[in-house]
Motif scaffolding. Structure first.
Motif, PDB file in Angstrom:
ATOM      1  N   LYS A  20       1.071  -0.711  -0.224  1.00 44.49           N
ATOM      2  CA  LYS A  20       0.388  -0.169   0.109  1.00 44.49           C
ATOM      3  C   LYS A  20       0.662   1.213   0.018  1.00 44.49           C
ATOM      4  N   TYR A  21       1.949   1.937   0.780  1.00 48.01           N
ATOM      5  CA  TYR A  21       3.478   2.345   1.139  1.00 48.01           C
ATOM      6  C   TYR A  21       3.664   2.415  -0.156  1.00 48.01           C
ATOM      7  N   VAL A  22       4.153   1.827  -1.091  1.00 47.85           N
ATOM      8  CA  VAL A  22       4.872   0.660  -2.168  1.00 47.85           C
ATOM      9  C   VAL A  22       4.267   1.694  -2.786  1.00 47.85           C
ATOM     10  N   LYS A  23       2.841   1.436  -3.506  1.00 46.69           N
ATOM     11  CA  LYS A  23       2.084   2.314  -4.406  1.00 46.69           C
ATOM     12  C   LYS A  23       1.996   4.039  -4.087  1.00 46.69           C
ATOM     13  N   LEU A  24       2.078   4.451  -2.962  1.00 43.77           N
ATOM     14  CA  LEU A  24       2.553   6.408  -2.844  1.00 43.77           C
ATOM     15  C   LEU A  24       3.260   6.142  -2.820  1.00 43.77           C
ATOM     16  N   ALA A  25       4.577   5.728  -3.229  1.00 40.08           N
ATOM     17  CA  ALA A  25       5.968   6.711  -3.489  1.00 40.08           C
ATOM     18  C   ALA A  25       6.188   6.615  -4.705  1.00 40.08           C
ATOM     19  N   ASP A  26       7.648   7.360  -5.033  1.00 38.83           N
ATOM     20  CA  ASP A  26       7.817   7.001  -6.258  1.00 38.83           C
ATOM     21  C   ASP A  26       9.282   6.885  -6.147  1.00 38.83           C
ATOM     22  N   GLU A  27       9.495   6.518  -5.474  1.00 38.78           N
ATOM     23  CA  GLU A  27      10.914   5.270  -5.144  1.00 38.78           C
ATOM     24  C   GLU A  27      10.951   4.442  -3.753  1.00 38.78           C
ATOM     25  N   VAL A  28      11.377   3.110  -3.835  1.00 39.91           N
ATOM     26  CA  VAL A  28      10.953   2.776  -3.093  1.00 39.91           C
ATOM     27  C   VAL A  28      12.953   2.287  -2.465  1.00 39.91           C
ATOM     28  N   TRP A  29      13.279   2.563  -1.183  1.00 41.62           N
ATOM     29  CA  TRP A  29      14.915   2.659  -0.600  1.00 41.62           C
ATOM     30  C   TRP A  29      14.909   0.881   0.405  1.00 41.62           C
ATOM     31  N   HIS A  30      15.794   0.150   0.516  1.00 41.99           N
ATOM     32  CA  HIS A  30      15.456  -0.752   0.910  1.00 41.99           C
ATOM     33  C   HIS A  30      16.875  -1.147   1.268  1.00 41.99           C
ATOM     34  N   ALA A  31      17.464  -0.748   3.156  1.00 41.46           N
ATOM     35  CA  ALA A  31      18.738  -1.232   3.775  1.00 41.46           C
ATOM     36  C   ALA A  31      19.142  -2.287   3.778  1.00 41.46           C
ATOM     37  N   GLY A  32      18.617  -3.568   3.328  1.00 42.96           N
ATOM     38  CA  GLY A  32      19.203  -4.729   3.144  1.00 42.96           C
ATOM     39  C   GLY A  32      18.580  -6.000   3.810  1.00 42.96           C
ATOM     40  N   ASP A  33      19.280  -7.209   3.960  1.00 40.49           N
ATOM     41  CA  ASP A  33      18.344  -8.401   4.854  1.00 40.49           C
ATOM     42  C   ASP A  33      16.604  -8.302   3.689  1.00 40.49           C
ATOM     43  N   ILE A  34      16.922  -8.662   2.451  1.00 39.00           N
ATOM     44  CA  ILE A  34      15.881  -8.817   1.793  1.00 39.00           C
ATOM     45  C   ILE A  34      15.227 -10.370   1.749  1.00 39.00           C
ATOM     46  N   GLY A  35      16.131 -10.907   1.889  1.00 39.31           N
ATOM     47  CA  GLY A  35      15.671 -12.430   2.305  1.00 39.31           C
ATOM     48  C   GLY A  35      15.736 -13.006   1.014  1.00 39.31           C
ATOM     49  N   ASP A  36      14.520 -12.579  -0.021  1.00 38.97           N
ATOM     50  CA  ASP A  36      14.206 -13.334  -0.963  1.00 38.97           C
ATOM     51  C   ASP A  36      14.453 -12.196  -1.963  1.00 38.97           C
ATOM     52  N   LEU A  37      14.113 -13.201  -3.275  1.00 34.03           N
ATOM     53  CA  LEU A  37      14.260 -11.652  -4.699  1.00 34.03           C
ATOM     54  C   LEU A  37      12.873 -11.660  -4.553  1.00 34.03           C
ATOM     55  N   ILE A  38      11.995 -12.534  -4.411  1.00 36.48           N
ATOM     56  CA  ILE A  38      10.152 -12.287  -4.378  1.00 36.48           C
ATOM     57  C   ILE A  38       9.861 -10.866  -3.805  1.00 36.48           C
ATOM     58  N   VAL A  39      10.497 -10.335  -2.651  1.00 35.19           N
ATOM     59  CA  VAL A  39      10.412  -9.032  -2.300  1.00 35.19           C
ATOM     60  C   VAL A  39      11.297  -8.124  -2.715  1.00 35.19           C
ATOM     61  N   SER A  40      12.207  -7.937  -3.890  1.00 37.39           N
ATOM     62  CA  SER A  40      12.058  -7.041  -4.800  1.00 37.39           C
ATOM     63  C   SER A  40      11.758  -7.207  -5.978  1.00 37.39           C
ATOM     64  N   ASP A  41      11.748  -8.103  -5.909  1.00 36.36           N
ATOM     65  CA  ASP A  41      11.136  -8.411  -7.874  1.00 36.36           C
ATOM     66  C   ASP A  41       9.517  -7.603  -7.331  1.00 36.36           C
ATOM     67  N   THR A  42       8.881  -7.670  -6.299  1.00 34.33           N
ATOM     68  CA  THR A  42       7.099  -7.122  -6.343  1.00 34.33           C
ATOM     69  C   THR A  42       7.280  -5.843  -6.191  1.00 34.33           C
ATOM     70  N   ILE A  43       8.480  -5.259  -5.625  1.00 31.80           N
ATOM     71  CA  ILE A  43       8.062  -3.819  -5.266  1.00 31.80           C
ATOM     72  C   ILE A  43       8.494  -3.581  -6.704  1.00 31.80           C
ATOM     73  N   LYS A  44       9.883  -3.991  -7.645  1.00 29.21           N
ATOM     74  CA  LYS A  44      10.138  -3.181  -8.662  1.00 29.21           C
ATOM     75  C   LYS A  44       9.378  -3.154  -9.647  1.00 29.21           C
ATOM     76  N   LYS A  45       8.212  -4.483  -9.914  1.00 28.24           N
ATOM     77  CA  LYS A  45       6.894  -3.952 -10.376  1.00 28.24           C
ATOM     78  C   LYS A  45       6.509  -3.095 -10.508  1.00 28.24           C
ATOM     79  N   LEU A  46       6.456  -2.568  -8.905  1.00 29.34           N
ATOM     80  CA  LEU A  46       5.423  -1.115  -8.851  1.00 29.34           C
ATOM     81  C   LEU A  46       6.384  -0.035  -8.670  1.00 29.34           C
ATOM     82  N   LYS A  47       7.708   0.044  -8.193  1.00 27.25           N
ATOM     83  CA  LYS A  47       7.695   1.309  -8.316  1.00 27.25           C
ATOM     84  C   LYS A  47       9.721   0.896  -7.984  1.00 27.25           C
TER      85      LYS A  47
END
Length: 165
Positions: A20-47
């Motif tokens: 919900k908050y990803v969709k409201l942002a222009d960019e998302v910054w992640h400071a590590g311990d992503i855990g699985d590329l599913i997390v980053s891939d899901t975010i990258k599909k949106l922003k």
């Protein structure tokens, strides 16, 4: 102006609350311990996503994201790294460089403790968004959101998600 969502320590967890908050942002910054590329891939599909790998991240994540991500946005120098310490307690790995060439915003994760601190000696803002995932000792999942507008860092907001269960 850029609206930024800052999160860390998802540890393979992403849900509709985060998105919900990803969709409201222009960019998302992640400071590590992503855990699985599913997390980053899901975010990258949106922003657009800027991220670093953390100590729990596997070789696939370490191949896609750097240990340090330093860039300039809206005339603001930003440095993101997972383990970097905080004002007056910087990690030995970055201490010399941050003192020699401090960014305007220094972002870390790792501790699962949300912190926003002003380093008056180095004239920088330190952000740690806490942990957005469910793995760890933290009680409440947190993120930060703010905007950067032509060198001005404004509208800083702490986002508390659900309790970690």
């Amino acid at each position: 102006m850029k609206k930024i969502l800052l999160l860390s320590d998802t540890h393979s967890y992403i849900d509709d609350q985060i998105l919900k908050y990803v969709k409201l942002a222009d960019e998302v910054w992640h400071a590590g311990d992503i855990g699985d590329l599913i997390v980053s891939d899901t975010i990258k599909k949106l922003k657009p996503l800027r991220a670093v790998y953390g100590n729990i991240d596997n070789k696939d994540i370490r191949t896609e994201f750097p240990l340090n991500n330093r860039f300039t946005i809206e005339n603001v120098d930003v440095w993101i790294t997972h383990i970097g310490g905080y004002p007056n307690r910087y990690d030995a790995r970055i201490k010399e460089e941050i003192q020699k060439n401090p960014p305007r915003i220094f972002i870390t994760g790792h501790s699962h403790i949300l912190k926003v601190m002003n380093d008056k000696k180095l004239n920088l803002l330190h952000f740690n968004p806490g942990a957005a995932g469910k793995h760890g000792f933290h009680q409440v999942r947190t993120m930060l959101r703010f905007s950067i507008d032509n060198s001005k860092i404004e509208n800083l907001e702490v986002i508390e998600l659900s309790k970690r269960v």
